[in-house]
Design a protein around this motif. Structure first.
Motif, PDB file in Angstrom:
ATOM      1  N   GLU A 119       0.831  -1.197   0.000  1.00  0.00           N
ATOM      2  CA  GLU A 119       0.000   0.000   0.000  1.00  0.00           C
ATOM      3  C   GLU A 119       0.870   1.253   0.000  1.00  0.00           C
ATOM      4  O   GLU A 119       0.633   2.190  -0.764  1.00  0.00           O
ATOM      5  N   LYS A 122       2.572   1.750  -3.286  1.00  0.00           N
ATOM      6  CA  LYS A 122       1.643   1.875  -4.407  1.00  0.00           C
ATOM      7  C   LYS A 122       1.929   0.836  -5.492  1.00  0.00           C
ATOM      8  O   LYS A 122       2.027   1.149  -6.685  1.00  0.00           O
ATOM      9  N   GLN A 140      -6.649   0.361  -1.789  1.00  0.00           N
ATOM     10  CA  GLN A 140      -6.338   0.803  -3.133  1.00  0.00           C
ATOM     11  C   GLN A 140      -5.547  -0.217  -3.943  1.00  0.00           C
ATOM     12  O   GLN A 140      -5.818  -0.465  -5.109  1.00  0.00           O
TER      13      GLN A 140
END
Length: 387
Positions: A119, A122, A140
């Motif tokens: 996370e 990314k 995400q």
């Protein structure tokens, strides 16, 4: 159906890839995909087929020309089921190995330890573990290929309801998956009009569950038993103890985390009649020709068993699904940029894998329904498709 048919044709081509890596692909800069798996240790029955699958299909993809004209380089580590090791390896993949995506995480515990690393970096992370907590709340970068533990609870309770069972016993392993599935079962059981009369636990290293099962046997009104523990030989030990106590009048349900032929072999005759929810892969030959998963699961089974000489498991199937979804995301994105891969993964629609037909959304990083689970029963030492 057109989308599914196109996907099936694509996967059939991947299954039938020729051998031999072209010089142009060899010369191109590789696309590096990371993998941290529990190849050794108590969860090796999960991690070993996952590792074999990823290596097998990475080689086949490269032999067919790679992805975007570039070979895939699989960077792998064995965490031996240790969450701290898994996190360390995840950091290494990010800081030293420069991977663009991650496919791995054999267990819930190791996956949860690695999530913060990917996370923060990314980097898209396709987990192969079972807990719904991996993808709820939605993160995400985090996706998942196999069904969730909550789905396992719902599939079992639905089958119990069909059999008119209203009062049951729950026994839970204290491993990450066992604990998570117990929590999920407690959350949804009331929807099915079922009461849990007794709730027991056992440790991942326990070699005798007779005391817990004796308490269950002595509890008036218990009509069925559900075990949520999946680590090591615990489920098989529990099943053998169940047989030794002559509890066949109280049907035993296992969880999807034990869905492999090794569970039947380790449990012996006591496994006869045990039910559990699992992916279609375990009953590939028994699926009707009209089932959209049949070409995929039979193709994967033939390829894996020929290459390894071992029977397939749903864990290897989950690795196949995870890798193929990442590879297809790279193709759709026409890029090895982690941000574009992540976005393309989230747009996965109509992907037919060994676990089911996947339709992801920004709100759902799994994309499977409860119906993707098949209910199986052990019959004459093999899996029988019930529903």
């Amino acid at each position: 159906m057109k989308r599914i048919s196109a996907r099936l044709r694509h996967l059939a081509l991947a299954i039938a890839l020729p051998l031999g890596l072209s010089a142009s692909v060899q010369a191109a800069e590789p696309i590096r995909i990371g993998s941290v798996l529990s190849v050794t240790g108590a969860a090796s029955y999960i991690g070993d087929p996952e590792a074999k699958t990823l290596k097998l299909y990475t080689d086949r993809i490269n032999a067919a020309g790679g992805v975007l004209g570039r070979p895939i380089e699989l960077v792998t580590y064995d965490d031996a089921g240790d969450a701290n090791k898994a996190r360390t390896f995840a950091q290494r993949l990010v800081e030293r190995d420069n991977v663009v995506a991650m496919v791995g995480g054999s267990t819930t515990g190791t996956t949860m330890a690695m999530i913060p690393v990917f996370e923060a970096a990314k980097l898209p992370f396709m987990s192969l573990a079972g807990s719904v907590n991996i993808i709820e709340p939605v993160r995400q970068q985090v996706f998942k290929s196999p069904h969730t533990d909550r789905m396992g609870c719902e599939r079992v309770f639905s089958d119990m309801k069909k059999r008119n069972f209203t009062s049951i016993a729950l026994i839970a392993g204290t491993d990450g998956f066992g604990t998570s599935m117990r929590e999920q079962c407690l959350k949804v059981v009331d929807k099915y009009g079922i009461k849990i009369l007794i709730d027991q636990t056992y440790g991942a290293q326990d070699t005798d569950m007779t005391p817990q099962l004796a308490k269950i046997k002595a509890t008036p009104g218990v009509q069925a038993i559900l075990n949520t523990g999946a680590s090591g030989q615990g489920p098989a030990v529990l099943t053998r103890n169940y047989g030794q106590l002559d509890m066949k009048s109280i049907p035993l349900y296992q969880n999807p985390g034990v869905a492999s032929k090794s569970y039947i072999e380790l449990s012996g005759a006591a496994a006869e009649g045990v039910r559990l929810p699992a992916a279609a892969l375990l009953v590939a030959s028994k699926l009707p020709a009209s089932d959209p998963q049949k070409p995929v699961v039979t193709g994967y089974m033939a390829t894996y068993e020929k290459a390894t000489g071992q029977p397939v498991s749903t864990f290897g199937g989950g690795a196949y699904d995870g890798l193929m979804m990442v590879v297809e995301a790279i193709k759709r994105a026409n890029s090895a940029d982690p941000r574009k891969i992540r976005d393309a993964l989230e747009q996965t629609r109509g992907f037919v894998g060994t676990s089911g037909v996947v339709n992801m959304t920004p709100q759902d990083h799994l994309g499977l329904t409860v119906e993707a689970f098949r209910m199986l029963e052990v019959k004459n030492g093999d899996w029988l498709l019930i529903d």
